[in-house]
Each structure stands twice: as structure tokens, then as C-alpha cells.
Design a protein around this motif. Sequence first.
Motif, mmCIF file in Angstrom:
data_model
loop_
_atom_site.group_PDB
_atom_site.id
_atom_site.type_symbol
_atom_site.label_atom_id
_atom_site.label_comp_id
_atom_site.label_asym_id
_atom_site.label_seq_id
_atom_site.Cartn_x
_atom_site.Cartn_y
_atom_site.Cartn_z
ATOM 1 N N LYS A 196 8.779 10.448 1.844
ATOM 2 C CA LYS A 196 7.481 11.105 1.987
ATOM 3 C C LYS A 196 7.365 11.824 3.331
ATOM 4 O O LYS A 196 6.837 12.932 3.414
ATOM 5 C CB LYS A 196 6.355 10.081 1.836
ATOM 6 C CG LYS A 196 6.160 9.570 0.417
ATOM 7 C CD LYS A 196 5.072 8.522 0.364
ATOM 8 C CE LYS A 196 4.790 8.079 -1.065
ATOM 9 N NZ LYS A 196 4.097 9.122 -1.835
ATOM 10 N N GLU A 213 0.855 -1.191 0.000
ATOM 11 C CA GLU A 213 0.000 0.000 0.000
ATOM 12 C C GLU A 213 0.892 1.243 0.000
ATOM 13 O O GLU A 213 1.041 1.946 1.002
ATOM 14 C CB GLU A 213 -0.917 -0.011 1.226
ATOM 15 C CG GLU A 213 -1.921 -1.141 1.255
ATOM 16 C CD GLU A 213 -3.066 -0.935 0.276
ATOM 17 O OE1 GLU A 213 -3.278 0.216 -0.172
ATOM 18 O OE2 GLU A 213 -3.758 -1.914 -0.050
ATOM 19 N N VAL A 214 1.479 1.522 -1.165
ATOM 20 C CA VAL A 214 2.520 2.553 -1.233
ATOM 21 C C VAL A 214 1.967 3.972 -1.320
ATOM 22 O O VAL A 214 2.731 4.940 -1.191
ATOM 23 C CB VAL A 214 3.475 2.285 -2.417
ATOM 24 C CG1 VAL A 214 4.176 0.954 -2.243
ATOM 25 C CG2 VAL A 214 2.729 2.331 -3.751
ATOM 26 N N LEU A 215 0.664 4.135 -1.514
ATOM 27 C CA LEU A 215 0.073 5.473 -1.619
ATOM 28 C C LEU A 215 -0.925 5.775 -0.501
ATOM 29 O O LEU A 215 -1.356 6.912 -0.360
ATOM 30 C CB LEU A 215 -0.625 5.645 -2.978
ATOM 31 C CG LEU A 215 0.258 5.505 -4.219
ATOM 32 C CD1 LEU A 215 -0.597 5.610 -5.483
ATOM 33 C CD2 LEU A 215 1.346 6.565 -4.229
ATOM 34 N N ASN A 216 -1.270 4.758 0.260
ATOM 35 C CA ASN A 216 -2.323 4.908 1.263
ATOM 36 C C ASN A 216 -1.748 5.425 2.584
ATOM 37 O O ASN A 216 -1.522 4.668 3.527
ATOM 38 C CB ASN A 216 -3.030 3.563 1.469
ATOM 39 C CG ASN A 216 -4.347 3.715 2.217
ATOM 40 O OD1 ASN A 216 -4.590 4.715 2.895
ATOM 41 N ND2 ASN A 216 -5.210 2.719 2.083
ATOM 42 N N GLU A 217 -1.521 6.723 2.665
ATOM 43 C CA GLU A 217 -0.903 7.312 3.850
ATOM 44 C C GLU A 217 -1.770 7.164 5.090
ATOM 45 O O GLU A 217 -1.269 7.006 6.202
ATOM 46 C CB GLU A 217 -0.570 8.779 3.591
ATOM 47 C CG GLU A 217 0.471 8.965 2.485
ATOM 48 C CD GLU A 217 0.758 10.422 2.187
ATOM 49 O OE1 GLU A 217 0.093 11.289 2.785
ATOM 50 O OE2 GLU A 217 1.649 10.691 1.361
#
Length: 242
Positions: free
Chosen positions: A140, A91-95
Amino acid sequence: MDTEKFKVIIVEDVKLELKGTEEIFRHEIPNAEVVGTAMTEAEFWPLLEKQVPDLVLLDLGLGGSTTIGVEICATLRRDYPEVKVLIFTGEVLNEKLWVDALNAGADGIILKTGELLTAVDAQAVMEGKKLVFNYPILEKIVARFKESVALEMRRQEAIIAYDIDEYDERLLRHLALGYTKDMITNLKGMPFGIKSLEKRQNELIARLFKPEERSGVNACRLVTRAFELRIIDVDNLEEDEE
């Protein structure tokens, strides 16, 4: 590096990725002994009861759900506080999910991108280090940190440039929250009546707007200008005690 042996259970629902993760341990982290693997939550708990590991490497997305991994992490932290939990997720975008995992007590998060799980990461967790991240997530985090600091600096510069004191800030913040001036006068520690607040509001208009912009500026426009200048923060609007 300390090469003391430790036991690991891997929780991963994609067979190919599970095999790949086992290979990472076999070749990159030889002091880790993989004592079991699980592809579902139903497989994991009996495995844990059979042999409690030192570390659980936990994928967040199990069976199409991103919440199961977070729930497992929270249960482990509550019932097995001595077990380290390292998230290994695609889940590389689900902050928001990362924050949920950290709030659930994860010792760190390794994203399945860029530099994958390393011996340094695993060893850091085993030595008790919190907030272990690999480079993609660190990048990030640092970007968000720099943005946050820059915004705070802009706020501090605006407060100084426009000579904003504590009572100016409180007036603007409560106007933004929908308070009337009568309500603001009842706030704890607010030593002004309505006429004094009206005078202060007019002084703020004079400071925050150019002369040609001041005509017809009401409380709503004043608050909008305060947001634009970062004098008050839309994400941190809290009311004072009355």
C-alpha cells in the motif's frame, strides 16, 4: 542473524489471536522470551511495571476501541523510550490509524494478513530499525508513493508546458484561497499592482484555455483549470506572508 535474547510483552484482546501470537514467537522467533501477556490496558501497565521488556507487541484495537493502542504507544514512547513498540493489528484498511500509530512513535506496523510477524521483522526492530512493515502494508505504501510521484510529475510537466513562473503560481494559489487582487498585491515580495495582476490573469487565461474557451473565464474558472492541470495542488494550499 543475531540471536541475542530479548524480552517481549504481548498486548492482544482476542484470546485465540493471543495464543496464536505466542505460538509465532515460540516457533518462529525462539530468541524472544514472552515475559507477559495482557488483554486490556488495565492489565498491561502493572505487568510493565513488574518487568520492563525490550519489545511490546501491541494490538491497536483493544476492547472495541482503536485509540487505546495509539495512546499506549504514545505513553510508552514518552515514559519508556528504550522500549521498542511493534504494532500487530487486524486494522488492515484503517490507514488513518496506521498514521496515528506512527505519529505516536511506533517502530513499525505488522498487519495481520498475508505474511504475519516474522523473525526478520522482530530482529529488525530490536536492532533499531524504524518503519518496519510487512508486505501487505508495504504494498500500500509503495502504491501511494508511486501515485504521489506521478501527480508531482504531472504538475512539473504542466508548469513547464504552460510557462508558469513563481508569480503565476502565487497568484493562482491565492485566488484559490479567496484572496482579492488587492489583497494579493499586499503579499510580501509581490511586486505588482492590481492592473499588473489583471494583465497576468488575462495572460494565464490565454495560456491555459483554447481560444474558443476563453470567453467569460473569470478567476474562479481559471483556478479550477489550474487545479485540473495540477498547476496548483488542492491539498497544499497555503497562504504566503502579507
